[in-house]
Design a protein around this motif. Sequence first.
Motif, PDB file in Angstrom:
ATOM      1  N   PRO A 170     -15.847  33.764  14.971  1.00  0.00           N
ATOM      2  CA  PRO A 170     -15.316  34.933  13.355  1.00  0.00           C
ATOM      3  C   PRO A 170     -13.676  35.146  13.171  1.00  0.00           C
ATOM      4  O   PRO A 170     -13.308  35.934  15.178  1.00  0.00           O
ATOM      5  CB  PRO A 170     -16.294  36.015  13.408  1.00  0.00           C
ATOM      6  N   ILE A 171     -12.909  35.229  11.966  1.00  0.00           N
ATOM      7  CA  ILE A 171     -11.804  35.737  12.541  1.00  0.00           C
ATOM      8  C   ILE A 171     -12.339  36.289  11.108  1.00  0.00           C
ATOM      9  O   ILE A 171     -11.508  36.381   9.995  1.00  0.00           O
ATOM     10  CB  ILE A 171     -10.678  34.519  11.803  1.00  0.00           C
ATOM     11  N   ARG A 172     -11.806  37.806  12.138  1.00  0.00           N
ATOM     12  CA  ARG A 172     -11.766  39.742  11.151  1.00  0.00           C
ATOM     13  C   ARG A 172     -10.782  39.884  10.239  1.00  0.00           C
ATOM     14  O   ARG A 172     -10.605  40.947   9.682  1.00  0.00           O
ATOM     15  CB  ARG A 172     -12.860  39.928  11.208  1.00  0.00           C
ATOM     16  N   THR A 173      -9.590  39.850  11.976  1.00  0.00           N
ATOM     17  CA  THR A 173      -8.232  40.098  11.635  1.00  0.00           C
ATOM     18  C   THR A 173      -7.194  39.821  12.152  1.00  0.00           C
ATOM     19  O   THR A 173      -7.719  38.002  12.564  1.00  0.00           O
ATOM     20  CB  THR A 173      -8.508  42.129  13.055  1.00  0.00           C
ATOM     21  N   PRO A 174      -5.860  39.817  11.685  1.00  0.00           N
ATOM     22  CA  PRO A 174      -5.269  38.835  12.746  1.00  0.00           C
ATOM     23  C   PRO A 174      -5.060  38.732  14.413  1.00  0.00           C
ATOM     24  O   PRO A 174      -4.786  37.827  15.004  1.00  0.00           O
ATOM     25  CB  PRO A 174      -4.112  39.432  11.919  1.00  0.00           C
ATOM     26  N   GLN A 299     -27.337  25.564   3.912  1.00  0.00           N
ATOM     27  CA  GLN A 299     -27.727  23.930   4.707  1.00  0.00           C
ATOM     28  C   GLN A 299     -27.433  23.868   6.110  1.00  0.00           C
ATOM     29  O   GLN A 299     -27.891  23.660   6.407  1.00  0.00           O
ATOM     30  CB  GLN A 299     -27.473  23.036   4.378  1.00  0.00           C
ATOM     31  N   GLN A 300     -25.959  24.951   5.745  1.00  0.00           N
ATOM     32  CA  GLN A 300     -24.423  24.606   7.346  1.00  0.00           C
ATOM     33  C   GLN A 300     -24.938  25.510   8.074  1.00  0.00           C
ATOM     34  O   GLN A 300     -24.580  25.565   9.535  1.00  0.00           O
ATOM     35  CB  GLN A 300     -24.100  24.400   6.874  1.00  0.00           C
ATOM     36  N   GLY A 301     -25.999  27.115   7.119  1.00  0.00           N
ATOM     37  CA  GLY A 301     -25.774  28.241   8.399  1.00  0.00           C
ATOM     38  C   GLY A 301     -24.863  28.746   8.480  1.00  0.00           C
ATOM     39  O   GLY A 301     -24.210  29.016   9.134  1.00  0.00           O
ATOM     40  N   VAL A 302     -23.459  28.678   7.517  1.00  0.00           N
ATOM     41  CA  VAL A 302     -21.918  29.120   7.423  1.00  0.00           C
ATOM     42  C   VAL A 302     -21.987  30.651   7.188  1.00  0.00           C
ATOM     43  O   VAL A 302     -22.647  30.955   6.254  1.00  0.00           O
ATOM     44  CB  VAL A 302     -20.934  28.176   7.009  1.00  0.00           C
ATOM     45  N   GLU A 303     -21.080  31.454   7.527  1.00  0.00           N
ATOM     46  CA  GLU A 303     -20.984  33.036   7.141  1.00  0.00           C
ATOM     47  C   GLU A 303     -19.606  33.108   6.873  1.00  0.00           C
ATOM     48  O   GLU A 303     -18.777  32.536   7.178  1.00  0.00           O
ATOM     49  CB  GLU A 303     -21.203  33.362   8.443  1.00  0.00           C
ATOM     50  N   PHE A 304     -19.563  33.314   5.607  1.00  0.00           N
ATOM     51  CA  PHE A 304     -18.507  33.811   4.502  1.00  0.00           C
ATOM     52  C   PHE A 304     -17.815  35.426   4.807  1.00  0.00           C
ATOM     53  O   PHE A 304     -18.529  35.926   4.277  1.00  0.00           O
ATOM     54  CB  PHE A 304     -18.436  33.707   3.542  1.00  0.00           C
ATOM     55  N   LEU A 305     -16.717  35.007   5.070  1.00  0.00           N
ATOM     56  CA  LEU A 305     -16.069  36.457   5.277  1.00  0.00           C
ATOM     57  C   LEU A 305     -14.861  37.159   4.433  1.00  0.00           C
ATOM     58  O   LEU A 305     -14.109  36.585   4.983  1.00  0.00           O
ATOM     59  CB  LEU A 305     -15.163  36.702   6.958  1.00  0.00           C
ATOM     60  N   ASP A 306     -15.255  38.008   4.218  1.00  0.00           N
ATOM     61  CA  ASP A 306     -14.284  39.118   3.294  1.00  0.00           C
ATOM     62  C   ASP A 306     -13.145  39.887   3.750  1.00  0.00           C
ATOM     63  O   ASP A 306     -14.294  40.797   4.802  1.00  0.00           O
ATOM     64  CB  ASP A 306     -14.753  40.083   2.151  1.00  0.00           C
ATOM     65  N   VAL A 307     -12.253  39.999   4.187  1.00  0.00           N
ATOM     66  CA  VAL A 307     -11.318  40.112   5.168  1.00  0.00           C
ATOM     67  C   VAL A 307     -10.013  41.736   4.226  1.00  0.00           C
ATOM     68  O   VAL A 307     -10.014  41.228   3.105  1.00  0.00           O
ATOM     69  CB  VAL A 307     -10.623  39.475   5.994  1.00  0.00           C
ATOM     70  N   ASP A 308      -9.964  42.272   4.862  1.00  0.00           N
ATOM     71  CA  ASP A 308      -8.333  42.759   4.408  1.00  0.00           C
ATOM     72  C   ASP A 308      -7.558  41.413   4.817  1.00  0.00           C
ATOM     73  O   ASP A 308      -6.579  41.514   5.547  1.00  0.00           O
ATOM     74  CB  ASP A 308      -8.179  43.666   5.237  1.00  0.00           C
ATOM     75  N   VAL A 309      -6.771  41.468   2.649  1.00  0.00           N
ATOM     76  CA  VAL A 309      -5.833  40.378   3.204  1.00  0.00           C
ATOM     77  C   VAL A 309      -4.469  40.981   3.873  1.00  0.00           C
ATOM     78  O   VAL A 309      -3.693  39.619   4.398  1.00  0.00           O
ATOM     79  CB  VAL A 309      -6.227  39.416   1.771  1.00  0.00           C
ATOM     80  N   ASP A 310      -4.171  42.319   2.798  1.00  0.00           N
ATOM     81  CA  ASP A 310      -3.065  42.460   3.351  1.00  0.00           C
ATOM     82  C   ASP A 310      -2.799  42.455   4.384  1.00  0.00           C
ATOM     83  O   ASP A 310      -1.778  42.878   5.383  1.00  0.00           O
ATOM     84  CB  ASP A 310      -3.423  44.088   2.264  1.00  0.00           C
ATOM     85  N   ALA A 311      -3.698  42.911   5.579  1.00  0.00           N
ATOM     86  CA  ALA A 311      -3.085  42.709   7.108  1.00  0.00           C
ATOM     87  C   ALA A 311      -3.023  41.739   8.025  1.00  0.00           C
ATOM     88  O   ALA A 311      -1.749  41.787   7.919  1.00  0.00           O
ATOM     89  CB  ALA A 311      -4.457  43.092   7.467  1.00  0.00           C
ATOM     90  N   PHE A 312      -3.855  40.487   7.125  1.00  0.00           N
ATOM     91  CA  PHE A 312      -2.487  39.136   7.447  1.00  0.00           C
ATOM     92  C   PHE A 312      -1.076  38.608   6.847  1.00  0.00           C
ATOM     93  O   PHE A 312      -0.601  38.166   7.444  1.00  0.00           O
ATOM     94  CB  PHE A 312      -3.819  38.065   7.477  1.00  0.00           C
ATOM     95  N   LYS A 313      -0.878  39.342   5.494  1.00  0.00           N
ATOM     96  CA  LYS A 313      -0.078  38.770   5.339  1.00  0.00           C
ATOM     97  C   LYS A 313       1.099  39.928   5.521  1.00  0.00           C
ATOM     98  O   LYS A 313       2.154  39.443   5.724  1.00  0.00           O
ATOM     99  CB  LYS A 313      -0.139  39.486   3.976  1.00  0.00           C
ATOM    100  N   GLN A 314       1.136  40.797   5.872  1.00  0.00           N
ATOM    101  CA  GLN A 314       2.368  41.714   6.423  1.00  0.00           C
ATOM    102  C   GLN A 314       2.579  40.950   7.954  1.00  0.00           C
ATOM    103  O   GLN A 314       3.824  40.775   8.589  1.00  0.00           O
ATOM    104  CB  GLN A 314       1.660  43.278   6.856  1.00  0.00           C
ATOM    105  N   VAL A 315       2.043  40.658   8.455  1.00  0.00           N
ATOM    106  CA  VAL A 315       2.180  40.027   9.869  1.00  0.00           C
ATOM    107  C   VAL A 315       3.406  38.999   9.597  1.00  0.00           C
ATOM    108  O   VAL A 315       4.302  37.860  10.713  1.00  0.00           O
ATOM    109  CB  VAL A 315       0.907  38.741  11.166  1.00  0.00           C
TER     110      VAL A 315
END
Length: 352
Positions: A170-174, A299-315
């Motif tokens: 899982p990728i939740r933060t930068p 069917q595939q068991g994928v988990e979709f993660l909603d995250v703080d987009v702005d945290a990624f953007k600032q990097v």
Amino acid sequence: MTGKEGYDVKKMMKKAAVCVLAAAMVTGLTGCGSLTDGKRIIRVSHAQSETHPEHLGLLAFKEYVEENLGDRYEVQIFPNEILGSAQKAIELTQTGAIDFVVAGTANLETFAGVYEIFSMPYLFDSEEVYKSVMQDTDYMEQVYESTDEAGFRVVTWYNAGTRNFYGKKPIRTPEDLKGLKIRVQQSPASVAMVNAFGAAAAPMGFGEVYTAIQQGVIDGAENNELALTNNKHGEVAKYYTYNKHQMVPDMLVANLKFLNSLSDEEYQVFKDAAVLSTEVEMDEWDKSIEEAKDIAVNQQGVEFLDVDVDAFKQVVLPLHEKMLKENPKIADLYNHIQAANEAARGGEQNGK
């Protein structure tokens, strides 16, 4: 249809395609095309399957052209990279062996520097701004003409959604990206973006991604949701992060000599067909994303993660200034897009 039957059909189609191209090369085809029953054959190449929104949009393109100019033209669509990879198909479109090809903007960067802008992370504030800019036909025509010297011109765009990270972890933060090896398109801007996150960018062909993730050569990739289902990446990558770092259109590219050979009436028909194909593709895209998410989860068991987009953007925002300095050709379009972003922000603040 069994897997073997599907394979045999595809193999036969590839053989037929090779014969088509061989015949084209032998006869010195450079835009004048070949004739069948007195009709000019129009060849369209793309990399997607027959169920993909882009293929469905191209079917609408074919139907419209043949309804209006069926006594003169027959449109043949070649999916699944049958006529070669996007880069190869672009080269064939330059020569006129192919009349139209669907290509990503990363493939067009080498022919016109302005297209590099679409690899810039967080270029658009929202999908609404992205679509409004792409649908500003008067402005985009100037961009489309930038490849005229290379012998081809974009005639319309297709929505390819937002590009997001996905992988085995899982990728939740930068910070979660640090140390990971992530596949990117073969675009310098995409490589710079992933490296800026502290990950190791791994440019490679899209067809290699499944096996690379499966075997641990890479930890993940970045693309839209259809990669999980159409390309089965959801079988090996169980976490999909909505960080929305890029919104990159695909482009329908035409051989310029062919466009210039058309009468005013014919040109208008092809232009209207291109617009119609985009409308169909966009509608089908929205449906396909919902279907893909359902399949990925159930069917595939994928988990979709909603995250703080702005945290990624600032990097990665510092990459904007770097890219503008290194490539002045993107400045005008960049400013045009920033004005659209600003207008949208103003509308939101005014409650509109």
